[in-house]
Scaffold this active site. Sequence first.
Site, short mmCIF file in Angstrom:
data_model
loop_
_atom_site.label_atom_id
_atom_site.label_comp_id
_atom_site.label_asym_id
_atom_site.label_seq_id
_atom_site.Cartn_x
_atom_site.Cartn_y
_atom_site.Cartn_z
N ASP A 1 36.04 38.45 46.08
CA ASP A 1 34.65 37.96 46.09
C ASP A 1 33.83 38.78 47.08
O ASP A 1 32.69 39.15 46.80
CB ASP A 1 34.59 36.47 46.51
CG ASP A 1 34.53 35.52 45.31
OD1 ASP A 1 35.20 35.81 44.30
OD2 ASP A 1 33.82 34.50 45.40
N TYR B 1 48.93 28.99 46.67
CA TYR B 1 48.43 28.32 45.47
C TYR B 1 49.52 27.52 44.77
O TYR B 1 49.24 26.56 44.07
CB TYR B 1 47.89 29.37 44.47
CG TYR B 1 46.46 29.78 44.71
CD1 TYR B 1 46.09 30.44 45.87
CD2 TYR B 1 45.49 29.53 43.74
CE1 TYR B 1 44.79 30.85 46.07
CE2 TYR B 1 44.18 29.94 43.93
CZ TYR B 1 43.83 30.60 45.09
OH TYR B 1 42.54 30.99 45.27
N ASP C 1 42.20 40.40 58.39
CA ASP C 1 40.91 40.24 59.09
C ASP C 1 40.23 41.58 59.25
O ASP C 1 39.03 41.72 59.02
CB ASP C 1 41.11 39.51 60.44
CG ASP C 1 42.25 40.06 61.28
OD1 ASP C 1 43.02 40.91 60.80
OD2 ASP C 1 42.38 39.63 62.45
N ASP D 1 42.06 36.51 46.61
CA ASP D 1 40.95 35.68 46.13
C ASP D 1 39.72 35.92 47.00
O ASP D 1 38.62 36.17 46.50
CB ASP D 1 41.36 34.20 46.17
CG ASP D 1 40.24 33.29 45.71
OD1 ASP D 1 39.63 33.60 44.67
OD2 ASP D 1 39.96 32.29 46.39
N LYS E 1 49.04 39.73 56.96
CA LYS E 1 48.82 39.16 58.30
C LYS E 1 50.19 39.10 58.96
O LYS E 1 50.68 38.04 59.37
CB LYS E 1 48.16 37.78 58.17
CG LYS E 1 47.68 37.17 59.46
CD LYS E 1 46.43 37.82 60.03
CE LYS E 1 46.09 37.23 61.38
NZ LYS E 1 44.97 37.92 62.05
C1 IPM Z 1 39.35 33.06 40.87
C2 IPM Z 1 38.89 31.64 41.13
C3 IPM Z 1 40.09 30.70 41.02
C4 IPM Z 1 41.08 31.11 42.09
C5 IPM Z 1 39.74 29.22 41.16
C6 IPM Z 1 38.70 28.80 40.16
C7 IPM Z 1 40.97 28.35 41.07
O1 IPM Z 1 38.25 31.54 42.35
O2 IPM Z 1 39.82 33.35 39.77
O3 IPM Z 1 39.23 33.90 41.77
O4 IPM Z 1 40.96 30.71 43.25
O5 IPM Z 1 42.01 31.85 41.76
MN MN Z 2 38.07 33.43 43.44
#
Ligand code: IPM
Ligand code: MN
Length: 353
Positions: A250, A142, A222, A246, A190
Amino acid sequence: MEKNIAVLAGDGIGPEIVAEAVKVLDAVANKYGHRFDYRPAPVGACAIDATGDPYPAETHRVCQEADAVLFGAIGDPKYDNDPAAKVRPEQGLLRMRKSLGLFANIRPLVMFDSLADRSPLKTEIVKGADFVCVRELTGGMYFGRPQGRSEDGNTAYDTCVYTREEVERILHLAFGLARGRRKHLTVVDKANVIATSRLWRQIAKEIEPQYPDVELEFMFVDNAAMQLIQRPTHFDVIVTENLFGDILTDESSVISGSLGMLPSASVGTETALFEPIHGSYPQAAGKNIANPMATILSAAMLLEHLGLNEEGAAVRRAVDKAVTEGIVTEDIARTGARAYSTSEVGDFVAANV
Ligand code: IPM
Ligand code: MN
Protein backbone atom coordinates in the site's frame (compact mmCIF):
# COMPACT_ATOMS: atom_id res chain seq x y z
CA MET A 1 -6.51 -20.56 -27.88
CA GLU A 2 -9.47 -21.49 -25.69
CA LYS A 3 -9.39 -20.64 -21.99
CA ASN A 4 -11.79 -20.72 -19.06
CA ILE A 5 -11.59 -17.64 -16.88
CA ALA A 6 -13.34 -17.56 -13.52
CA VAL A 7 -14.68 -14.05 -12.96
CA LEU A 8 -15.12 -13.12 -9.31
CA ALA A 9 -16.26 -9.51 -9.38
CA GLY A 10 -17.05 -9.26 -5.66
CA ASP A 11 -18.30 -6.14 -3.88
CA GLY A 12 -18.34 -2.35 -4.17
CA ILE A 13 -16.71 -1.19 -7.40
CA GLY A 14 -15.67 -4.82 -8.16
CA PRO A 15 -18.38 -5.47 -10.79
CA GLU A 16 -17.68 -2.18 -12.63
CA ILE A 17 -13.93 -2.53 -12.88
CA VAL A 18 -14.08 -6.21 -13.74
CA ALA A 19 -16.57 -5.46 -16.53
CA GLU A 20 -13.97 -3.15 -18.12
CA ALA A 21 -11.22 -5.75 -17.82
CA VAL A 22 -13.52 -8.31 -19.47
CA LYS A 23 -14.24 -5.78 -22.24
CA VAL A 24 -10.48 -5.53 -22.83
CA LEU A 25 -10.07 -9.33 -22.76
CA ASP A 26 -12.85 -9.57 -25.34
CA ALA A 27 -10.99 -7.12 -27.56
CA VAL A 28 -7.89 -9.32 -27.21
CA ALA A 29 -9.89 -12.45 -28.04
CA ASN A 30 -11.30 -10.77 -31.16
CA LYS A 31 -8.05 -9.41 -32.41
CA TYR A 32 -5.92 -12.51 -31.80
CA GLY A 33 -8.54 -15.16 -32.49
CA HIS A 34 -8.85 -16.61 -28.98
CA ARG A 35 -11.90 -17.78 -27.09
CA PHE A 36 -12.32 -16.83 -23.46
CA ASP A 37 -15.11 -18.54 -21.63
CA TYR A 38 -16.05 -16.50 -18.56
CA ARG A 39 -17.43 -18.27 -15.48
CA PRO A 40 -18.86 -15.76 -12.98
CA ALA A 41 -19.02 -16.76 -9.31
CA PRO A 42 -19.87 -14.89 -6.08
CA VAL A 43 -17.33 -14.00 -3.39
CA GLY A 44 -17.29 -11.58 -0.43
CA ALA A 45 -20.22 -9.67 1.03
CA CYS A 46 -22.45 -10.43 -1.97
CA ALA A 47 -21.79 -14.15 -1.43
CA ILE A 48 -22.62 -13.83 2.28
CA ASP A 49 -25.88 -12.14 1.36
CA ALA A 50 -26.73 -14.84 -1.18
CA THR A 51 -25.47 -17.98 0.59
CA GLY A 52 -24.23 -17.07 4.09
CA ASP A 53 -20.68 -17.98 3.01
CA PRO A 54 -18.11 -15.44 1.69
CA TYR A 55 -16.36 -18.16 -0.37
CA PRO A 56 -18.96 -20.80 -1.30
CA ALA A 57 -17.84 -24.31 -2.27
CA GLU A 58 -19.30 -23.77 -5.74
CA THR A 59 -17.11 -20.68 -6.23
CA HIS A 60 -14.07 -22.71 -5.20
CA ARG A 61 -14.96 -25.37 -7.76
CA VAL A 62 -15.31 -22.75 -10.51
CA CYS A 63 -11.85 -21.39 -9.61
CA GLN A 64 -10.25 -24.83 -9.51
CA GLU A 65 -11.60 -25.71 -12.93
CA ALA A 66 -10.55 -22.41 -14.52
CA ASP A 67 -7.28 -21.63 -16.29
CA ALA A 68 -7.08 -18.34 -14.38
CA VAL A 69 -9.15 -16.27 -11.99
CA LEU A 70 -9.94 -12.60 -12.52
CA PHE A 71 -10.86 -11.04 -9.21
CA GLY A 72 -12.32 -7.60 -8.43
CA ALA A 73 -12.51 -6.59 -4.79
CA ILE A 74 -14.36 -7.52 -1.65
CA GLY A 75 -15.51 -5.73 1.47
CA ASP A 76 -18.59 -3.90 2.63
CA PRO A 77 -18.76 -1.25 5.36
CA LYS A 78 -21.80 -2.90 6.89
CA TYR A 79 -19.46 -5.63 8.17
CA ASP A 80 -16.60 -3.35 9.24
CA ASN A 81 -18.46 -1.62 12.03
CA ASP A 82 -20.06 -4.69 13.51
CA PRO A 83 -17.61 -6.26 15.98
CA ALA A 84 -20.09 -9.08 16.57
CA ALA A 85 -20.30 -10.07 12.89
CA LYS A 86 -19.70 -13.82 12.79
CA VAL A 87 -18.63 -13.93 9.20
CA ARG A 88 -16.76 -11.23 7.28
CA PRO A 89 -16.16 -10.80 3.56
CA GLU A 90 -12.37 -10.75 4.17
CA GLN A 91 -12.56 -14.31 5.51
CA GLY A 92 -13.68 -15.32 2.03
CA LEU A 93 -10.57 -13.76 0.51
CA LEU A 94 -8.27 -15.47 3.00
CA ARG A 95 -9.96 -18.84 2.53
CA MET A 96 -9.78 -18.45 -1.22
CA ARG A 97 -6.02 -17.73 -1.05
CA LYS A 98 -5.43 -20.66 1.29
CA SER A 99 -7.56 -23.20 -0.56
CA LEU A 100 -6.13 -22.26 -3.96
CA GLY A 101 -2.63 -22.47 -2.45
CA LEU A 102 -1.83 -18.92 -3.60
CA PHE A 103 1.34 -18.50 -1.56
CA ALA A 104 2.91 -15.70 -3.58
CA ASN A 105 1.40 -12.33 -4.29
CA ILE A 106 3.38 -10.50 -6.94
CA ARG A 107 2.86 -6.75 -6.91
CA PRO A 108 4.84 -4.87 -9.55
CA LEU A 109 5.16 -1.14 -9.16
CA VAL A 110 4.16 0.23 -12.53
CA MET A 111 5.37 3.78 -13.14
CA PHE A 112 3.88 5.92 -15.87
CA ASP A 113 6.18 8.80 -16.74
CA SER A 114 3.22 11.02 -17.50
CA LEU A 115 1.88 10.38 -13.99
CA ALA A 116 5.16 11.03 -12.16
CA ASP A 117 3.94 14.46 -11.11
CA ARG A 118 0.75 12.96 -9.63
CA SER A 119 2.76 11.28 -6.91
CA PRO A 120 2.89 13.20 -3.63
CA LEU A 121 6.63 12.43 -3.71
CA LYS A 122 9.03 14.60 -5.69
CA THR A 123 9.30 13.67 -9.36
CA GLU A 124 13.09 13.32 -9.18
CA ILE A 125 12.67 10.71 -6.43
CA VAL A 126 10.02 8.53 -8.11
CA LYS A 127 11.20 8.83 -11.70
CA GLY A 128 12.56 5.50 -12.92
CA ALA A 129 11.27 3.50 -9.93
CA ASP A 130 10.69 -0.06 -11.10
CA PHE A 131 10.40 -2.84 -8.58
CA VAL A 132 8.32 -5.88 -7.75
CA CYS A 133 7.17 -6.81 -4.28
CA VAL A 134 6.72 -10.52 -3.63
CA ARG A 135 4.44 -10.87 -0.64
CA GLU A 136 4.04 -14.25 1.06
CA LEU A 137 0.28 -14.77 1.10
CA THR A 138 -0.76 -17.90 2.98
CA GLY A 139 1.32 -17.84 6.16
CA GLY A 140 2.38 -15.58 9.00
CA MET A 141 0.03 -13.84 11.37
CA TYR A 142 -2.88 -13.96 8.93
CA PHE A 143 -3.17 -17.71 9.37
CA GLY A 144 -1.17 -18.62 12.47
CA ARG A 145 -3.05 -20.27 15.31
CA PRO A 146 -3.87 -19.77 18.13
CA GLN A 147 -5.59 -16.51 17.44
CA GLY A 148 -8.27 -15.08 19.69
CA ARG A 149 -9.19 -13.79 23.11
CA SER A 150 -8.84 -14.96 26.66
CA GLU A 151 -12.02 -16.01 28.42
CA ASP A 152 -12.46 -12.66 30.18
CA GLY A 153 -12.02 -10.92 26.83
CA ASN A 154 -9.23 -8.69 28.08
CA THR A 155 -6.30 -10.36 26.35
CA ALA A 156 -5.99 -10.95 22.60
CA TYR A 157 -3.34 -12.89 20.72
CA ASP A 158 -2.16 -13.70 17.19
CA THR A 159 0.55 -16.13 16.23
CA CYS A 160 3.13 -15.64 13.50
CA VAL A 161 4.21 -19.02 12.12
CA TYR A 162 6.42 -19.94 9.17
CA THR A 163 7.71 -23.36 8.22
CA ARG A 164 10.93 -24.00 6.31
CA GLU A 165 8.91 -25.25 3.34
CA GLU A 166 6.83 -22.06 3.17
CA VAL A 167 9.90 -19.85 3.36
CA GLU A 168 11.92 -21.84 0.84
CA ARG A 169 9.28 -21.81 -1.89
CA ILE A 170 8.64 -18.06 -1.68
CA LEU A 171 12.37 -17.25 -1.58
CA HIS A 172 13.03 -19.46 -4.62
CA LEU A 173 10.27 -17.68 -6.48
CA ALA A 174 11.74 -14.28 -5.55
CA PHE A 175 15.32 -15.26 -6.46
CA GLY A 176 14.00 -16.54 -9.80
CA LEU A 177 12.16 -13.29 -10.47
CA ALA A 178 15.25 -11.27 -9.60
CA ARG A 179 17.31 -13.40 -11.97
CA GLY A 180 15.00 -12.36 -14.83
CA ARG A 181 15.28 -8.68 -13.88
CA ARG A 182 18.13 -6.53 -12.52
CA LYS A 183 19.39 -9.35 -10.25
CA HIS A 184 18.97 -7.57 -6.95
CA LEU A 185 16.90 -9.08 -4.14
CA THR A 186 15.96 -7.41 -0.87
CA VAL A 187 14.65 -9.65 1.91
CA VAL A 188 12.62 -7.46 4.24
CA ASP A 189 12.29 -8.71 7.82
CA LYS A 190 12.56 -7.84 11.49
CA ALA A 191 15.27 -10.33 12.34
CA ASN A 192 16.53 -8.19 15.22
CA VAL A 193 13.30 -9.00 17.12
CA ILE A 194 11.19 -11.73 15.53
CA ALA A 195 11.97 -15.46 15.44
CA THR A 196 10.23 -16.13 12.10
CA SER A 197 12.35 -13.38 10.52
CA ARG A 198 15.50 -15.12 11.74
CA LEU A 199 14.33 -18.31 10.01
CA TRP A 200 13.74 -16.33 6.79
CA ARG A 201 17.27 -14.90 6.99
CA GLN A 202 18.87 -18.26 7.68
CA ILE A 203 17.10 -19.89 4.73
CA ALA A 204 17.85 -16.96 2.40
CA LYS A 205 21.55 -17.37 3.18
CA GLU A 206 21.34 -21.13 2.57
CA ILE A 207 19.68 -20.63 -0.80
CA GLU A 208 21.86 -17.74 -1.93
CA PRO A 209 24.67 -19.92 -3.42
CA GLN A 210 22.13 -21.39 -5.88
CA TYR A 211 21.69 -17.92 -7.36
CA PRO A 212 25.27 -16.58 -7.57
CA ASP A 213 24.23 -14.00 -10.16
CA VAL A 214 21.71 -12.38 -7.78
CA GLU A 215 22.86 -9.85 -5.23
CA LEU A 216 21.12 -10.50 -1.91
CA GLU A 217 20.47 -7.83 0.66
CA PHE A 218 18.63 -7.84 4.01
CA MET A 219 16.69 -4.88 5.29
CA PHE A 220 14.67 -4.38 8.46
CA VAL A 221 11.06 -3.56 7.73
CA ASP A 222 11.07 -0.21 9.53
CA ASN A 223 14.06 0.89 7.50
CA ALA A 224 12.46 -0.49 4.32
CA ALA A 225 9.34 1.58 4.95
CA MET A 226 11.56 4.65 4.93
CA GLN A 227 13.85 3.65 2.05
CA LEU A 228 10.88 2.85 -0.20
CA ILE A 229 9.77 6.45 -0.36
CA GLN A 230 13.20 8.01 0.08
CA ARG A 231 14.93 6.13 -2.73
CA PRO A 232 12.48 3.80 -4.48
CA THR A 233 14.88 3.37 -7.41
CA HIS A 234 17.14 1.35 -5.11
CA PHE A 235 14.81 -1.65 -5.26
CA ASP A 236 14.45 -4.39 -7.87
CA VAL A 237 12.74 -7.37 -6.19
CA ILE A 238 11.54 -7.21 -2.60
CA VAL A 239 10.40 -10.37 -0.81
CA THR A 240 8.72 -10.37 2.55
CA GLU A 241 6.23 -12.07 4.85
CA ASN A 242 2.47 -11.60 4.66
CA LEU A 243 1.76 -8.70 6.99
CA PHE A 244 4.88 -6.68 6.14
CA GLY A 245 4.04 -7.16 2.45
CA ASP A 246 0.48 -5.99 2.96
CA ILE A 247 1.67 -2.75 4.52
CA LEU A 248 4.63 -2.05 2.23
CA THR A 249 2.65 -2.55 -0.98
CA ASP A 250 0.00 0.00 0.00
CA GLU A 251 2.85 2.36 0.83
CA SER A 252 4.50 1.65 -2.53
CA SER A 253 1.35 2.53 -4.41
CA VAL A 254 1.91 6.16 -3.44
CA ILE A 255 5.01 6.17 -5.63
CA SER A 256 2.99 5.47 -8.76
CA GLY A 257 0.57 8.30 -8.05
CA SER A 258 -2.57 6.21 -7.58
CA LEU A 259 -3.60 3.02 -5.86
CA GLY A 260 -5.96 2.71 -8.82
CA MET A 261 -3.11 1.79 -11.18
CA LEU A 262 -1.53 -1.20 -9.46
CA PRO A 263 -2.25 -4.79 -10.51
CA SER A 264 -1.22 -8.04 -8.87
CA ALA A 265 -0.89 -11.73 -9.54
CA SER A 266 -1.24 -14.43 -6.92
CA VAL A 267 0.34 -17.72 -7.83
CA GLY A 268 0.80 -21.01 -6.08
CA THR A 269 -0.14 -24.63 -6.28
CA GLU A 270 -3.49 -24.27 -8.12
CA THR A 271 -5.17 -21.77 -10.45
CA ALA A 272 -3.47 -18.36 -10.42
CA LEU A 273 -5.49 -15.28 -9.57
CA PHE A 274 -5.25 -11.72 -10.83
CA GLU A 275 -6.59 -8.71 -8.97
CA PRO A 276 -6.05 -4.98 -8.44
CA ILE A 277 -4.27 -4.23 -5.16
CA HIS A 278 -6.93 -1.72 -4.10
CA GLY A 279 -10.12 -2.54 -2.23
CA SER A 280 -13.84 -2.31 -2.94
CA TYR A 281 -14.10 1.52 -2.59
CA PRO A 282 -17.77 1.36 -1.52
CA GLN A 283 -18.23 5.15 -1.70
CA ALA A 284 -17.78 4.98 -5.47
CA ALA A 285 -19.83 1.85 -6.13
CA GLY A 286 -22.35 2.23 -8.94
CA LYS A 287 -21.11 5.72 -9.89
CA ASN A 288 -19.00 4.74 -12.90
CA ILE A 289 -16.04 6.78 -11.60
CA ALA A 290 -13.63 4.13 -10.30
CA ASN A 291 -10.28 3.68 -12.05
CA PRO A 292 -10.38 0.37 -13.97
CA MET A 293 -6.66 0.41 -14.89
CA ALA A 294 -5.40 -1.75 -12.01
CA THR A 295 -7.86 -4.47 -13.04
CA ILE A 296 -7.10 -4.05 -16.75
CA LEU A 297 -3.37 -4.36 -15.98
CA SER A 298 -4.17 -7.42 -13.86
CA ALA A 299 -5.84 -8.85 -16.97
CA ALA A 300 -2.58 -8.14 -18.84
CA MET A 301 -0.72 -10.17 -16.19
CA LEU A 302 -3.33 -12.91 -16.61
CA LEU A 303 -2.69 -13.04 -20.36
CA GLU A 304 1.06 -13.23 -19.81
CA HIS A 305 0.55 -16.01 -17.28
CA LEU A 306 -1.31 -17.96 -19.99
CA GLY A 307 1.71 -17.45 -22.23
CA LEU A 308 -0.01 -14.75 -24.30
CA ASN A 309 2.83 -12.25 -24.08
CA GLU A 310 2.09 -10.33 -27.25
CA GLU A 311 -1.52 -9.93 -26.14
CA GLY A 312 -0.44 -8.73 -22.70
CA ALA A 313 1.88 -6.22 -24.30
CA ALA A 314 -0.95 -4.94 -26.51
CA VAL A 315 -3.06 -4.27 -23.40
CA ARG A 316 -0.16 -2.46 -21.72
CA ARG A 317 0.40 -0.30 -24.80
CA ALA A 318 -3.29 0.63 -24.89
CA VAL A 319 -3.20 1.54 -21.19
CA ASP A 320 -0.08 3.65 -21.79
CA LYS A 321 -1.80 5.45 -24.61
CA ALA A 322 -4.86 6.20 -22.47
CA VAL A 323 -2.71 7.55 -19.65
CA THR A 324 -0.55 9.63 -21.98
CA GLU A 325 -3.58 11.09 -23.77
CA GLY A 326 -5.40 11.80 -20.52
CA ILE A 327 -8.23 9.31 -21.05
CA VAL A 328 -8.32 8.63 -17.34
CA THR A 329 -10.67 8.66 -14.35
CA GLU A 330 -10.87 11.50 -11.84
CA ASP A 331 -8.29 10.10 -9.41
CA ILE A 332 -5.49 10.76 -11.90
CA ALA A 333 -7.06 13.36 -14.22
CA ARG A 334 -5.18 16.64 -14.41
CA THR A 335 -6.61 19.68 -12.67
CA GLY A 336 -8.96 21.40 -15.07
CA ALA A 337 -8.97 18.48 -17.53
CA ARG A 338 -12.07 16.39 -18.13
CA ALA A 339 -12.23 13.16 -16.13
CA TYR A 340 -13.50 10.11 -17.99
CA SER A 341 -15.84 7.50 -16.59
CA THR A 342 -14.89 3.92 -15.75
CA SER A 343 -16.60 2.61 -18.87
CA GLU A 344 -15.19 5.32 -21.16
CA VAL A 345 -11.67 4.41 -20.04
CA GLY A 346 -12.44 0.72 -20.66
CA ASP A 347 -13.88 1.51 -24.10
CA PHE A 348 -10.76 3.46 -25.05
CA VAL A 349 -8.36 0.74 -23.92
CA ALA A 350 -10.41 -1.99 -25.63
CA ALA A 351 -10.61 0.00 -28.87
CA ASN A 352 -6.84 0.52 -28.81
CA VAL A 353 -6.10 -3.16 -28.35
C1 IPM B 1 -4.96 -6.96 0.41
C2 IPM B 1 -6.06 -6.62 1.39
C3 IPM B 1 -6.41 -7.86 2.20
C4 IPM B 1 -5.17 -8.29 2.95
C5 IPM B 1 -7.58 -7.68 3.16
C6 IPM B 1 -8.82 -7.19 2.46
C7 IPM B 1 -7.87 -8.94 3.94
O1 IPM B 1 -5.69 -5.55 2.21
O2 IPM B 1 -5.19 -7.79 -0.48
O3 IPM B 1 -3.88 -6.39 0.50
O4 IPM B 1 -4.88 -7.77 4.04
O5 IPM B 1 -4.47 -9.17 2.46
MN1 MN C 1 -3.71 -4.72 1.75
